[in-house]
Design a protein around this motif. Structure first.
Motif, short mmCIF file in Angstrom:
data_model
loop_
_atom_site.label_atom_id
_atom_site.label_comp_id
_atom_site.label_asym_id
_atom_site.label_seq_id
_atom_site.Cartn_x
_atom_site.Cartn_y
_atom_site.Cartn_z
N ILE A 127 0.82 -1.21 0.00
CA ILE A 127 0.00 0.00 0.00
C ILE A 127 0.86 1.26 0.00
N ARG A 128 0.45 2.24 -0.83
CA ARG A 128 1.11 3.54 -0.89
C ARG A 128 0.06 4.64 -0.92
N ASP A 131 -3.46 5.08 -3.14
CA ASP A 131 -4.10 3.80 -3.50
C ASP A 131 -5.53 3.74 -2.97
N GLU A 132 -6.30 2.86 -3.55
CA GLU A 132 -7.61 2.51 -3.02
C GLU A 132 -7.50 1.13 -2.39
N ASN A 174 6.65 6.87 -5.82
CA ASN A 174 5.45 6.23 -6.36
C ASN A 174 4.48 7.23 -6.95
N MET A 178 2.95 7.50 -10.64
CA MET A 178 1.50 7.48 -10.80
C MET A 178 1.06 8.63 -11.71
N ARG A 190 7.26 0.02 -5.20
CA ARG A 190 6.67 -0.77 -4.12
C ARG A 190 7.62 -1.88 -3.67
N PHE A 227 -4.44 -4.32 -0.08
CA PHE A 227 -4.11 -3.55 -1.29
C PHE A 227 -4.86 -4.12 -2.48
N SER A 231 -6.15 -0.67 -8.61
CA SER A 231 -6.07 0.78 -8.48
C SER A 231 -4.88 1.35 -9.24
N ILE A 232 -3.83 0.54 -9.44
CA ILE A 232 -2.70 0.99 -10.25
C ILE A 232 -3.15 1.17 -11.67
N LYS A 235 -5.62 4.19 -12.24
CA LYS A 235 -5.02 5.51 -12.18
C LYS A 235 -4.08 5.73 -13.34
#
Length: 239
Positions: A127-128, A131-132, A174, A178, A190, A227, A231-232, A235
């Motif tokens: 997780i970063r 993120d969702e 990150n 993104m 990550r 995680f 979501s990656i 986005k």
């Protein structure tokens, strides 16, 4: 009789010529006006910080070309889906620096809550910030069985190490990857993070926080924060 007819014809021709000249004059004025003004995007009304803009929130107005800067948004499509990073005044020209593509800030009906360590059973190391995540409740009795706490995904505002440093890869941040839509670099950041997650901040509505606090404060149930890899992609593809 012929003289009257000639006079009538001459009069009609003069009137038509005058109307034609006037019409050309009006077209020239309109063209000059179009050349001197530019359509810019403005909010229809005051927009609080954290609001995700929709087409219903926006409209266009005309401004003199000299009043339009490089950061002025001129297309509604550019602003739809963006987040208000600062409060936006109604009818004020929208500037690109006032918008954020990623929802690190809480939305208008949310606040950022740091989740107490005692409430958390586990946090996925992937997780970063930005993120969702999925939030589950791990119950320790039949009266409080394990289940997903919130139906929707929750946005992560920050993840910190024990030294209160944002977890990231300093050489390959990150959030920068993104913003560039570079999923490979996001994955690498990550893998090469600078520490283990010690605390996490989530953007929650008041009712979500009260629900979370109610079920966890007794100590019989704890959170599992997972995680969601999609979501990656979402986005990155939206860049």
């Amino acid at each position: 009789m012929n003289r009257r007819k000639q006079l009538a014809i001459s009069l009609c021709a003069a009137v038509m010529s005058g109307l034609l000249v006037y019409g050309v004059y009006l077209l020239q004025l309109k063209q000059i006006k179009l050349e001197e003004t530019v359509k810019v995007v403005v909010p229809k009304r005051f927009v609080p910080v954290g609001t995700i803009l929709t087409a219903d929130d926006l409209k266009t107005i005309s401004l003199p070309r000299g009043a339009v800067g490089a950061q002025t948004v001129t297309s509604v499509a550019e602003a739809v889906g963006m987040e208000a990073a600062v409060p936006l005044g109604g009818e004020e020209p929208l500037l690109s620096w006032k918008l954020d593509k990623y929802r690190l800030l809480p939305q208008a009906d949310e606040a950022t809550f740091q989740i107490p360590r005692a409430y958390v059973k586990s946090i996925s190391n992937g997780i970063r910030a930005g993120d969702e995540v999925l939030v589950y409740l791990s119950g320790e009795s039949e009266l409080a069985p394990s289940h997903r706490l919130f139906e929707g995904e929750i946005v992560v505002a920050a993840v910190k190490t024990a030294a209160n440093l944002e977890i990231d890869d300093p050489k390959n941040p990150n959030l920068l990857s993104m913003a560039q839509g570079d999923k490979e670099s996001m994955y690498a950041s990550r893998r090469d993070a600078n520490g283990a997650i010690d605390s996490i901040n989530l953007n929650l509505t008041e009712s979500e926080w009260l629900t979370l606090d109610t079920v966890c404060k007794g100590g019989t149930a704890k959170l599992i924060i997972a995680f969601q890899a999609s979501s990656i992609g979402e986005k990155g593809e939206g860049s």
